[in-house]
Design a protein around this motif. Structure first.
Motif, PDB file in Angstrom:
ATOM      1  N   ARG A  60       0.833  -1.208   0.000  1.00  0.00           N
ATOM      2  CA  ARG A  60       0.000   0.000   0.000  1.00  0.00           C
ATOM      3  C   ARG A  60       0.869   1.260   0.000  1.00  0.00           C
ATOM      4  O   ARG A  60       0.509   2.251  -0.622  1.00  0.00           O
ATOM      5  CB  ARG A  60      -0.911   0.009   1.225  1.00  0.00           C
ATOM      6  N   PHE A  61       1.998   1.210   0.688  1.00  0.00           N
ATOM      7  CA  PHE A  61       2.854   2.388   0.784  1.00  0.00           C
ATOM      8  C   PHE A  61       3.429   2.782  -0.580  1.00  0.00           C
ATOM      9  O   PHE A  61       3.370   3.941  -0.985  1.00  0.00           O
ATOM     10  CB  PHE A  61       3.995   2.125   1.777  1.00  0.00           C
ATOM     11  N   TRP A  62       4.032   1.782  -1.288  1.00  0.00           N
ATOM     12  CA  TRP A  62       4.742   2.171  -2.517  1.00  0.00           C
ATOM     13  C   TRP A  62       3.766   2.624  -3.591  1.00  0.00           C
ATOM     14  O   TRP A  62       4.133   3.418  -4.473  1.00  0.00           O
ATOM     15  CB  TRP A  62       5.640   1.050  -3.010  1.00  0.00           C
ATOM     16  N   ARG A  63       2.535   2.182  -3.546  1.00  0.00           N
ATOM     17  CA  ARG A  63       1.558   2.611  -4.547  1.00  0.00           C
ATOM     18  C   ARG A  63       1.194   4.091  -4.401  1.00  0.00           C
ATOM     19  O   ARG A  63       0.668   4.691  -5.344  1.00  0.00           O
ATOM     20  CB  ARG A  63       0.293   1.757  -4.452  1.00  0.00           C
ATOM     21  N   SER A  64       1.442   4.676  -3.216  1.00  0.00           N
ATOM     22  CA  SER A  64       1.101   6.080  -2.986  1.00  0.00           C
ATOM     23  C   SER A  64       2.255   7.028  -3.303  1.00  0.00           C
ATOM     24  O   SER A  64       2.118   8.242  -3.152  1.00  0.00           O
ATOM     25  CB  SER A  64       0.672   6.279  -1.527  1.00  0.00           C
ATOM     26  N   ILE A  65       3.405   6.493  -3.747  1.00  0.00           N
ATOM     27  CA  ILE A  65       4.553   7.342  -4.080  1.00  0.00           C
ATOM     28  C   ILE A  65       4.287   8.036  -5.412  1.00  0.00           C
ATOM     29  O   ILE A  65       3.889   7.405  -6.387  1.00  0.00           O
ATOM     30  CB  ILE A  65       5.850   6.507  -4.159  1.00  0.00           C
ATOM     31  N   SER A  69       9.818   6.674 -10.813  1.00  0.00           N
ATOM     32  CA  SER A  69      11.088   5.954 -10.652  1.00  0.00           C
ATOM     33  C   SER A  69      11.199   5.364  -9.242  1.00  0.00           C
ATOM     34  O   SER A  69      11.587   4.205  -9.074  1.00  0.00           O
ATOM     35  CB  SER A  69      12.266   6.899 -10.924  1.00  0.00           C
ATOM     36  N   GLN A  70      10.849   6.167  -8.240  1.00  0.00           N
ATOM     37  CA  GLN A  70      10.878   5.679  -6.864  1.00  0.00           C
ATOM     38  C   GLN A  70       9.826   4.597  -6.638  1.00  0.00           C
ATOM     39  O   GLN A  70      10.071   3.612  -5.937  1.00  0.00           O
ATOM     40  CB  GLN A  70      10.636   6.845  -5.890  1.00  0.00           C
ATOM     41  N   ARG A  71       8.671   4.767  -7.243  1.00  0.00           N
ATOM     42  CA  ARG A  71       7.599   3.777  -7.104  1.00  0.00           C
ATOM     43  C   ARG A  71       8.021   2.424  -7.677  1.00  0.00           C
ATOM     44  O   ARG A  71       7.811   1.370  -7.072  1.00  0.00           O
ATOM     45  CB  ARG A  71       6.334   4.294  -7.794  1.00  0.00           C
ATOM     46  N   ASP A  72       8.637   2.450  -8.858  1.00  0.00           N
ATOM     47  CA  ASP A  72       9.103   1.203  -9.485  1.00  0.00           C
ATOM     48  C   ASP A  72      10.199   0.541  -8.658  1.00  0.00           C
ATOM     49  O   ASP A  72      10.250  -0.692  -8.544  1.00  0.00           O
ATOM     50  CB  ASP A  72       9.611   1.487 -10.902  1.00  0.00           C
TER      51      ASP A  72
END
Length: 219
Positions: A60-65, A69-72
């Motif tokens: 859930r956290f990374w999907r909100s970035i 590039s940071q999300r991937d």
């Protein structure tokens, strides 16, 4: 990148530490005698369930970035943790199946010996206790998985409610902005009406003065 008081990076570090601990535990488990492995197997099952729960949280956290590039990057990191946890779970399941098979075979041998000499009751009792312990581990593991699934459902529901609240908040701000703009337009119209009235009255006054002057001149 924050939630529940912890950042994505902090949750990731906790998952990595727990993963290393679990990996060492699985390797140690395979070196232990089967009769002494029940407690460690149960503990490792708990650790793996906790790692999987942390992966759900990080997902859930990374999907909100915002930055792609940071999300991937975080997506790959979280997927790697999840894959290693799945691999450890498979290793533990294989070990438990092998352990249960070994216990069953030993019990069958003891049963055969008991029928041969009538002196295997103690051996059978030992293996019965071991089989009951393994069954208890499987039951506890199933309960942990059910609890984890319920927790994930609750967290997803809370996340959805938070998104709906954010949407309602944005709509409220849009309405307030619209009302503020309407008030500004009304004030401009009112000022324009006052100016128009003044121009009208001034024109009427000038017209009257012009007519009076014209009449006086004709006389």
């Amino acid at each position: 990148m924050e939630g529940g008081g912890a950042t994505l990076s902090e949750v990731y570090q906790s998952a990595r530490k727990l993963l290393l601990k679990t990996r060492d535990g699985v390797e140690r488990l395979e070196r232990l005698d089967y009769s002494a492995s029940s407690d460690l197997s149960f503990s490792l099952s708990n650790d793996i369930s906790q790692i999987q729960s942390l992966c759900v949280q990080m997902d859930r956290f990374w999907r909100s970035i915002a930055a792609k590039s940071q999300r991937d990057l975080w997506k790959r990191k979280v997927e790697q943790i999840a894959e290693e946890a799945d691999s450890l779970k498979q290793s533990l399941d294989k070990y438990n199946i092998k352990n249960q098979k070994r216990i069953t075979e030993a019990k069958e041998r003891a049963d055969l010996l008991g029928r041969a000499n009538g002196n295997s009751s103690h051996v059978l009792r030992i293996f019965d206790e071991e089989a009951q312990a393994m069954q208890s581990i499987r039951n506890s593991k199933q309960e942990l998985q059910n609890s984890t699934a319920l927790g994930e459902t609750i967290l997803s529901s809370i996340h959805g409610q938070r998104e709906r609240l954010k949407s309602a908040h944005r709509k409220a701000l849009d309405v307030l902005n619209t009302v503020g703009m309407s008030n500004s337009v009304l004030r401009v119209i009112e000022r324009r009406n006052r100016v128009d009235q003044r121009i009208k009255y001034a024109g009427m006054l000038l017209t009257v003065i012009f007519l009076c002057a014209f009449v006086m001149w004709r006389r």
